[in-house]
Design a protein around this motif. Sequence first.
Motif, mmCIF file in Angstrom:
data_model
loop_
_atom_site.group_PDB
_atom_site.id
_atom_site.type_symbol
_atom_site.label_atom_id
_atom_site.label_comp_id
_atom_site.label_asym_id
_atom_site.label_seq_id
_atom_site.Cartn_x
_atom_site.Cartn_y
_atom_site.Cartn_z
ATOM 1 N N ASN A 4 -9.665 27.884 66.465
ATOM 2 C CA ASN A 4 -10.716 26.920 66.136
ATOM 3 C C ASN A 4 -10.913 26.844 64.629
ATOM 4 O O ASN A 4 -11.099 27.869 63.970
ATOM 5 C CB ASN A 4 -12.023 27.310 66.818
ATOM 6 C CG ASN A 4 -11.887 27.300 68.317
ATOM 7 O OD1 ASN A 4 -11.191 26.474 68.884
ATOM 8 N ND2 ASN A 4 -12.549 28.234 68.977
ATOM 9 N N ASN A 67 -18.653 25.280 73.281
ATOM 10 C CA ASN A 67 -17.482 25.726 74.042
ATOM 11 C C ASN A 67 -16.493 26.527 73.205
ATOM 12 O O ASN A 67 -15.547 27.090 73.746
ATOM 13 C CB ASN A 67 -16.769 24.530 74.663
ATOM 14 C CG ASN A 67 -17.617 23.845 75.714
ATOM 15 O OD1 ASN A 67 -18.504 24.457 76.310
ATOM 16 N ND2 ASN A 67 -17.372 22.574 75.945
ATOM 17 N N VAL A 69 -15.031 29.514 71.328
ATOM 18 C CA VAL A 69 -15.160 30.971 71.351
ATOM 19 C C VAL A 69 -14.658 31.463 69.995
ATOM 20 O O VAL A 69 -13.506 31.812 69.819
ATOM 21 C CB VAL A 69 -14.358 31.586 72.516
ATOM 22 C CG1 VAL A 69 -14.507 33.095 72.526
ATOM 23 C CG2 VAL A 69 -14.796 30.990 73.840
ATOM 24 N N GLY A 70 -15.555 31.403 69.036
ATOM 25 C CA GLY A 70 -15.236 31.826 67.686
ATOM 26 C C GLY A 70 -14.714 30.702 66.812
ATOM 27 O O GLY A 70 -14.229 29.688 67.290
#
Length: 112
Positions: A4, A67, A69-70
């Motif tokens: 991300n 949504n 995660v990190g």
Amino acid sequence: MMKNIQIIDGAINATYSIFQATESEYNIIFPDECDMELIEDLIARLGDDETNRVLAPLWERPILKRNAVGIHGTLFYDNDHRKSFIPQSKREVDWNEQTINQAQFDLFSRYR
């Protein structure tokens, strides 16, 4: 595994959206354990065409913050005014200790 990337830009809406990158795309954008990059530096390193080729797929992979995660990396656009504050290493753990709190200093010290 997808990584991300949060985009910090000068947009008036200040959404600071998150997009997903493949491992390969991520490693091109953030080499050598970096987790921060300025678009100007990315273009200087890769050139316009390669930068566009690497980033184009990301814009097709937005993810909601709730949504995600990190956040694995931050890509800065329109942030020349922040350039002098970003660590030369472009690693979060290398922030100047005068710009972070004690808890951050303690955490980052374990990863330097």
